[in-house]
Design a protein around this motif. Sequence first.
Motif, short mmCIF file in Angstrom:
data_model
loop_
_atom_site.label_atom_id
_atom_site.label_comp_id
_atom_site.label_asym_id
_atom_site.label_seq_id
_atom_site.Cartn_x
_atom_site.Cartn_y
_atom_site.Cartn_z
N TYR A 1 0.89 -1.31 0.22
CA TYR A 1 -0.39 0.01 0.09
C TYR A 1 0.14 0.91 0.17
O TYR A 1 0.27 2.44 -0.80
N GLU A 2 1.87 1.11 0.52
CA GLU A 2 3.10 2.03 0.57
C GLU A 2 3.09 2.56 -0.92
O GLU A 2 3.46 3.49 -1.44
N ALA A 3 3.26 1.67 -1.61
CA ALA A 3 4.38 1.75 -2.98
C ALA A 3 2.84 1.75 -3.53
O ALA A 3 3.18 2.98 -4.85
N ALA A 4 1.49 0.96 -3.73
CA ALA A 4 0.98 1.70 -5.50
C ALA A 4 -0.29 2.02 -4.10
O ALA A 4 -1.50 2.06 -4.87
N GLY A 5 -0.64 3.07 -3.26
CA GLY A 5 -1.76 3.22 -2.97
C GLY A 5 -2.88 3.61 -3.64
O GLY A 5 -4.16 4.41 -3.62
N THR A 6 -1.92 4.83 -4.48
CA THR A 6 -2.00 6.09 -4.86
C THR A 6 -3.08 5.80 -6.41
O THR A 6 -3.40 6.03 -6.07
N LEU B 1 1.16 -8.11 -10.36
CA LEU B 1 0.53 -7.48 -11.15
C LEU B 1 0.54 -5.28 -11.33
O LEU B 1 0.70 -4.61 -11.87
N PHE B 2 1.82 -5.14 -10.43
CA PHE B 2 2.40 -3.84 -10.35
C PHE B 2 3.61 -3.87 -10.55
O PHE B 2 4.62 -3.93 -9.55
N HIS B 3 4.34 -4.89 -11.57
CA HIS B 3 5.65 -4.92 -12.25
C HIS B 3 6.54 -3.86 -12.08
O HIS B 3 7.66 -4.08 -12.11
N ARG B 4 5.33 -2.77 -12.53
CA ARG B 4 6.56 -1.39 -13.08
C ARG B 4 6.90 -0.78 -12.21
O ARG B 4 7.73 0.02 -11.72
N ILE B 5 6.42 -1.20 -11.05
CA ILE B 5 6.61 -0.07 -9.44
C ILE B 5 7.43 -1.34 -7.87
O ILE B 5 7.16 -0.98 -7.41
N ARG B 6 7.53 -2.25 -8.72
CA ARG B 6 8.54 -3.15 -7.75
C ARG B 6 9.39 -2.65 -7.00
O ARG B 6 10.42 -3.04 -6.00
N ALA B 7 11.00 -2.01 -7.51
CA ALA B 7 11.93 -1.32 -7.32
C ALA B 7 10.48 0.26 -6.55
O ALA B 7 11.37 -0.24 -4.37
N ASP B 8 10.25 0.88 -6.59
CA ASP B 8 9.36 1.49 -5.13
C ASP B 8 8.54 0.90 -3.56
O ASP B 8 8.51 0.65 -2.87
N TYR B 9 8.09 -0.90 -4.56
CA TYR B 9 7.94 -2.06 -3.30
C TYR B 9 8.68 -2.21 -2.52
O TYR B 9 9.28 -1.97 -1.33
N ALA C 1 10.15 0.65 -0.53
CA ALA C 1 8.76 1.16 0.52
C ALA C 1 8.97 -0.64 1.86
O ALA C 1 9.30 -0.05 3.54
N TYR C 2 9.87 -1.75 1.58
CA TYR C 2 9.75 -2.47 2.46
C TYR C 2 11.01 -2.49 3.32
O TYR C 2 10.95 -2.58 4.22
N GLN C 3 12.04 -2.10 2.46
CA GLN C 3 12.92 -1.70 3.23
C GLN C 3 12.67 -0.44 4.93
O GLN C 3 13.47 -0.85 5.80
N ALA C 4 12.01 0.48 3.94
CA ALA C 4 11.94 1.85 4.57
C ALA C 4 11.55 1.36 5.92
O ALA C 4 11.71 1.59 6.93
N LEU C 5 10.52 0.86 5.66
CA LEU C 5 9.57 -0.14 7.58
C LEU C 5 9.75 -1.13 7.98
O LEU C 5 9.77 -0.62 8.98
N VAL C 6 10.76 -1.95 7.14
CA VAL C 6 11.71 -2.88 7.58
C VAL C 6 12.99 -1.88 8.91
O VAL C 6 13.08 -2.11 9.86
N LEU C 7 13.58 -1.21 8.94
CA LEU C 7 14.37 -0.50 9.52
C LEU C 7 14.14 0.72 10.42
O LEU C 7 14.79 1.41 11.18
N ASN C 8 12.26 1.30 10.03
CA ASN C 8 12.18 1.69 10.45
C ASN C 8 11.39 1.73 12.33
O ASN C 8 10.57 2.69 13.01
#
Length: 373
Positions: free
Chosen positions: A214-219, A330-338, A341-348
Amino acid sequence: MTPEKILQDIQHRAAAALNVSVITDPAIRARVDDVCRCMSNRAGVRLLMACLLGKLDRPNVDPRRPYTEIGGTDSFSGRTYDERYLTRFINEHRLPVNPTTAFLTPTLRNIGQPLTTDRELVGRPRDLYKKTLELLEDVALRRIPADVLFVETVRVLLLLRDEKLARMASLLKALERSGGALPLSSEAIVTLIKQHLACKNSSRLPVLVVAAAYEAAGTQLCESMLPLNAHNAADLQTGSLGDIEICLTGKDAVVTAYEMKMKRVTQGDIDAAVAKIARAPNRINNYLFVTTDVIDPVVAAYAATFYEKTDGIEIAILDCIGFLRHFLHLFHRIRADYLAAYQALVLNEPDSAVSQALKEAFLVLRQAAESGE
């Protein structure tokens, strides 16, 4: 001095002596180091700090009597010192200690007797509590002044903090060097996160797997995620429907709730979800379980029966890795954004939810994936 001034003085003295111990007695020094560096349980060091602060603020109290229920003029409320003063101090200096009071942990809750060394606290590791009580006794019997012990404790915590920050900076720098022009494929990201989920003490990670989507594809979805609750917060306590709550963009009403499970979902879990849905102030569209375990087809079928019973609220069970794989393709083009986002959530996440070791493990795994090792 006020408790705030005491803490400020302790921090200044600890920072000034950062690389040199202020304790001459090798046995006491070793105990402090063991309590401070016990990463599997951070309650011991926070208990020690609260009792030392109480002793410094009120010199006549016994640091082994941090419960007012004990009675007498030499007892005090360790929890008050812990919550009122230590929380801010710990957060301000980013000390690697539990973010919440030690006095509400199962081991230290509802004790009405002094914390003397002849008392065995029921908690793990046993040696941590044994050494913590020995340190409190060292102060009570005047083997070491409370302020010196407190300075040493904070000094070791500052060293731990700096060591942690240095390791993270080194791992992130290595990750920058290993990152090539070609981003990881969707399947490579699935493998990476699957490896991360397989690490020890990873129960918070499934929440972050879904939250990152949802962080990556919410918009694109026109949906937003409410702030995540603390890892150990119960839904009844927070009033939440699930671990993750989704709203339509610009709206406050929850339309989708996710509940994460590191075990099989049972019919009892489904019934509990139905009860929460019934209590909810607004009608939701769907309630989704995400599990890392096998999905029982009988339970899945049971969940499906509630669509008609609830007049259109769907309850379903999803496989965590299956959810991730489908989302990434499904959202292959924003996989790097995903992945970002996952890394940021983990580290924070606080270390109490995602341990430092688990954070470092992800960075190491990602570096290996991106460097082709």
